[in-house]
Design an enzyme around this catalytic site. Structure first.
Site, short mmCIF file in Angstrom:
data_model
loop_
_atom_site.label_atom_id
_atom_site.label_comp_id
_atom_site.label_asym_id
_atom_site.label_seq_id
_atom_site.Cartn_x
_atom_site.Cartn_y
_atom_site.Cartn_z
N ARG A 1 -1.56 -32.69 -18.22
CA ARG A 1 -1.17 -33.88 -18.98
C ARG A 1 -2.31 -35.16 -18.98
O ARG A 1 -2.66 -35.88 -19.64
CB ARG A 1 0.09 -34.41 -18.69
CG ARG A 1 1.33 -33.62 -19.24
CD ARG A 1 2.73 -34.31 -18.67
NE ARG A 1 3.69 -33.51 -19.21
CZ ARG A 1 4.86 -33.26 -18.39
NH1 ARG A 1 5.14 -33.88 -17.15
NH2 ARG A 1 6.01 -32.51 -18.76
N THR B 1 5.15 -36.80 -15.52
CA THR B 1 5.85 -36.95 -17.11
C THR B 1 5.12 -37.99 -17.87
O THR B 1 4.85 -37.52 -19.03
CB THR B 1 7.31 -37.20 -16.79
OG1 THR B 1 8.00 -36.24 -15.96
CG2 THR B 1 7.90 -37.13 -18.13
N HIS C 1 6.57 -28.76 -20.68
CA HIS C 1 7.70 -28.92 -19.83
C HIS C 1 7.62 -27.94 -18.70
O HIS C 1 7.05 -26.80 -19.00
CB HIS C 1 8.90 -28.58 -20.62
CG HIS C 1 10.13 -28.38 -19.78
ND1 HIS C 1 10.75 -29.71 -19.32
CD2 HIS C 1 10.71 -27.16 -19.41
CE1 HIS C 1 11.86 -29.00 -18.68
NE2 HIS C 1 11.70 -27.84 -18.72
N PHE D 1 16.47 -41.82 -25.29
CA PHE D 1 15.58 -41.09 -25.87
C PHE D 1 15.72 -39.59 -26.10
O PHE D 1 15.23 -38.75 -26.87
CB PHE D 1 14.27 -40.87 -25.19
CG PHE D 1 14.34 -40.44 -23.71
CD1 PHE D 1 14.51 -39.01 -23.60
CD2 PHE D 1 14.41 -41.12 -22.61
CE1 PHE D 1 14.72 -38.32 -22.26
CE2 PHE D 1 14.63 -40.71 -21.45
CZ PHE D 1 14.71 -39.30 -21.23
N ARG E 1 4.37 -27.92 -11.11
CA ARG E 1 4.40 -29.30 -11.46
C ARG E 1 3.17 -30.21 -11.14
O ARG E 1 2.85 -31.31 -11.89
CB ARG E 1 5.63 -29.97 -10.74
CG ARG E 1 6.94 -29.43 -11.20
CD ARG E 1 7.50 -29.82 -12.57
NE ARG E 1 7.51 -31.39 -12.42
CZ ARG E 1 8.27 -32.11 -13.59
NH1 ARG E 1 8.46 -31.27 -14.58
NH2 ARG E 1 8.30 -33.32 -13.68
#
Length: 149
Positions: free
Chosen positions: A103, A92, A116, A58, A86
């Site tokens: 997210r 992720t 990120h 990717f 985090r």
């Protein structure tokens, strides 16, 4: 020096108008913004930033995505900011992110996951040195004693 982390709002987060919301979440937690840049990333720079992923299938798509529009690069500082940052960001893969995380609240696809964040103190130091060779701003909030013991 207190712990620092590198946070980048990716092009989808910028385009969707999430910059203020994301900054607010880190500020409300009690972290200090020590550096901020709004930049269009060059391909070679993106490849250097993601060099550890260069063998992944990717990689090319990731680089294309990061250079597709401006990003907001930031240095945040505070106690356990890498680990806590985090947690604020979420997994992720947005499908595995809890509601209440950035997210979990704002991303659907792993390829457009908004943000990120450094995954360790060592990677934070490396990313900060790459993105902010001039270093972080030297200041302390007047609220410091109200947040930290």
């Amino acid at each position: 020096m207190a712990e620092q982390t590198f946070i980048m709002i990716k092009p989808d987060g910028v385009q969707r108008g999430l910059v203020g919301e994301i900054i607010s979440r880190f500020e409300k937690k009690g972290f200090y913004l020590k550096g901020l840049k709004f930049v269009n990333v060059e391909r070679a720079f993106a490849e250097k930033h993601y060099a550890d992923l260069s063998a992944k299938p990717f990689f090319s798509g990731l680089v294309d995505y990061i250079i597709s529009g401006p990003v907001v690069a930031m240095i945040w500082e505070g106690k356990n900011v890498v680990t806590t940052g985090r947690k604020i960001i979420g997994a992720t893969n947005p499908a595995q992110s809890e509601p209440g995380t950035i997210r979990g609240d704002f991303a659907i696809d792993i390829g457009r996951n908004v943000i990120h964040g450094s995954d360790a103190v060592e990677s934070a130091n490396k990313e900060i040195a790459l993105w902010f060779p001039e270093g972080a701003a030297n200041w302390e909030s007047s609220l410091h004693s109200w947040i930290y013991e």
